[in-house]
Scaffold this motif. Structure first.
Motif, PDB file in Angstrom:
ATOM      1  N   LEU A  66       0.862  -1.087   0.075  1.00 32.13           N
ATOM      2  CA  LEU A  66       0.101  -0.002   0.141  1.00 32.13           C
ATOM      3  C   LEU A  66       0.944   1.370  -0.169  1.00 32.13           C
ATOM      4  O   LEU A  66       2.021   1.302   0.890  1.00 32.13           O
ATOM      5  N   ALA A  67       0.889   2.190  -0.987  1.00 33.82           N
ATOM      6  CA  ALA A  67       1.272   3.243  -1.143  1.00 33.82           C
ATOM      7  C   ALA A  67       0.790   4.215   0.490  1.00 33.82           C
ATOM      8  O   ALA A  67      -0.140   4.267   0.557  1.00 33.82           O
ATOM      9  N   GLU A  68       1.974   4.998   0.698  1.00 33.54           N
ATOM     10  CA  GLU A  68       1.764   5.962   1.836  1.00 33.54           C
ATOM     11  C   GLU A  68       0.723   6.842   1.624  1.00 33.54           C
ATOM     12  O   GLU A  68      -0.272   7.319   2.546  1.00 33.54           O
ATOM     13  N   ARG A 109      -1.098  -5.565  -4.783  1.00 31.67           N
ATOM     14  CA  ARG A 109      -0.449  -4.220  -4.782  1.00 31.67           C
ATOM     15  C   ARG A 109      -1.759  -3.444  -5.026  1.00 31.67           C
ATOM     16  O   ARG A 109      -2.642  -3.258  -5.963  1.00 31.67           O
ATOM     17  N   VAL A 110      -2.105  -2.372  -3.956  1.00 38.87           N
ATOM     18  CA  VAL A 110      -3.199  -1.637  -4.021  1.00 38.87           C
ATOM     19  C   VAL A 110      -2.893  -0.579  -4.811  1.00 38.87           C
ATOM     20  O   VAL A 110      -1.966   0.136  -4.683  1.00 38.87           O
ATOM     21  N   THR A 111      -3.752   0.009  -5.990  1.00 35.45           N
ATOM     22  CA  THR A 111      -3.564   0.935  -6.674  1.00 35.45           C
ATOM     23  C   THR A 111      -4.441   1.938  -6.419  1.00 35.45           C
ATOM     24  O   THR A 111      -4.034   3.050  -7.031  1.00 35.45           O
ATOM     25  N   ASP A 112      -5.451   1.722  -5.736  1.00 42.42           N
ATOM     26  CA  ASP A 112      -6.434   3.011  -5.453  1.00 42.42           C
ATOM     27  C   ASP A 112      -7.344   2.497  -4.157  1.00 42.42           C
ATOM     28  O   ASP A 112      -7.599   1.383  -3.945  1.00 42.42           O
ATOM     29  N   VAL A 113      -7.596   3.345  -3.468  1.00 39.17           N
ATOM     30  CA  VAL A 113      -8.769   3.201  -2.335  1.00 39.17           C
ATOM     31  C   VAL A 113      -9.980   4.342  -2.657  1.00 39.17           C
ATOM     32  O   VAL A 113      -9.811   5.454  -3.059  1.00 39.17           O
ATOM     33  N   TYR A 114     -11.150   3.728  -2.336  1.00 37.86           N
ATOM     34  CA  TYR A 114     -12.321   4.310  -2.606  1.00 37.86           C
ATOM     35  C   TYR A 114     -13.035   4.578  -1.237  1.00 37.86           C
ATOM     36  O   TYR A 114     -13.674   3.736  -0.929  1.00 37.86           O
ATOM     37  N   GLU A 142      -2.364 -10.898   7.463  1.00 41.48           N
ATOM     38  CA  GLU A 142      -1.472 -10.914   6.485  1.00 41.48           C
ATOM     39  C   GLU A 142      -0.312  -9.705   6.890  1.00 41.48           C
ATOM     40  O   GLU A 142      -0.986  -8.662   7.107  1.00 41.48           O
ATOM     41  N   PRO A 143       0.845  -9.735   6.081  1.00 41.55           N
ATOM     42  CA  PRO A 143       1.768  -8.525   6.296  1.00 41.55           C
ATOM     43  C   PRO A 143       1.100  -7.498   5.420  1.00 41.55           C
ATOM     44  O   PRO A 143       0.803  -7.775   4.364  1.00 41.55           O
ATOM     45  N   VAL A 144       1.502  -6.314   5.925  1.00 44.16           N
ATOM     46  CA  VAL A 144       1.169  -5.018   5.206  1.00 44.16           C
ATOM     47  C   VAL A 144       2.475  -4.209   4.831  1.00 44.16           C
ATOM     48  O   VAL A 144       3.068  -4.099   5.757  1.00 44.16           O
TER      49      VAL A 144
END
Lengths: 144, 93
Positions: free
Chosen positions: A4-6, A38-43, A130-132
């Motif tokens: 997850l991007a910061e 890989r998370v590319t976006d959050v809504y 799970e690890p993040v």
């Protein structure tokens, strides 16, 4: 593993804090690869339950997120929600109502000074953490 | 009068793995009945034992939530898209 991007984490926390004293929720989109998700976006979504103890992702927000993810060539792969006064562990309600064993279930606890995030897979009524990995956007190991 | 029905990942294994399937009907109930006749495994995910709409299911007719269109009595026409999605809920309780 969930990567997850910061700046996406910051957006999740901001939505959780803005939702206080109610629980806040949202959806995560991304892609699966060999090393994890890989998370590319959050809504961020509305909590249709408007409650400090339970959440329901507003159905129309779910539809919009699904369409936005599809348009971006990714998929909705999980949900996050805040626990306003308890740790970041799935409650019996979280486990009982988890809709998809392939999803990631991310909890953000606001019960301490600093927000705490943990992510789980929930399969057959059992939650496993799970690890993040939080990644800076400039991290060349992560292609955004 | 076929309509397009979009299925979430969780339901695709019950419909031959397809993300989008066709079904016939003039109302949502008829569309669901036709879906179940083609894919019997979907019955428990679409209907309650009383054959009302399953409460853990979100159903959209184009851009609208069918709870505001009469639920299973919602009128469906040929160019419509029905989107099924699981209800997403939980909480600290």
């Amino acid at each position: 593993m969930l990567v997850l991007a910061e700046h996406l984490w910051d957006r999740m926390v901001a939505h959780c804090l803005a939702g206080l004293p109610m629980e806040a929720c949202g959806l995560i989109a991304g892609v699966e690869d060999g090393s994890g998700t890989r998370v590319t976006d959050v809504y961020p979504t509305a909590n249709a339950a408007n409650s400090a103890r339970v959440y329901t992702v507003e159905p129309l927000d779910l539809l919009k997120a699904d369409r936005a993810a599809e348009a971006a060539g990714v998929a909705v792969l999980g949900v996050w929600h805040s626990h306003t006064h308890t740790p970041a562990y799935p409650s019996p309600t979280d486990i009982a109502q988890a809709p998809d064993p392939a999803w990631h279930y991310v909890l953000v606890s606001l019960s301490d000074v600093e927000p705490v995030m943990r992510s789980y897979r929930i399969v057959d009524g059992r939650a496993s953490e799970e690890p993040v990995a939080l990644a800076a956007c400039r991290d060349t190991a992560v292609q955004w | 009068m076929p309509v397009e029905v979009r299925l979430p990942n969780i339901l695709r294994p019950l419909a031959g793995g397809e993300p989008v399937v066709k079904a016939e009907g003039a109302t949502l109930r008829e569309v669901f009945d036709d879906l179940v006749s083609r894919y019997p495994g979907l019955e428990a995910s679409l209907f309650t034992p009383e054959r009302e709409m399953h409460r853990h299911l979100n159903v959209f007719l184009n851009d609208d939530d069918v709870r505001y269109l009469g639920r299973l009595d919602a009128k469906v026409s040929e160019s419509d898209t029905v989107t099924l999605m699981p209800a997403v809920a939980g909480g600290a309780d």
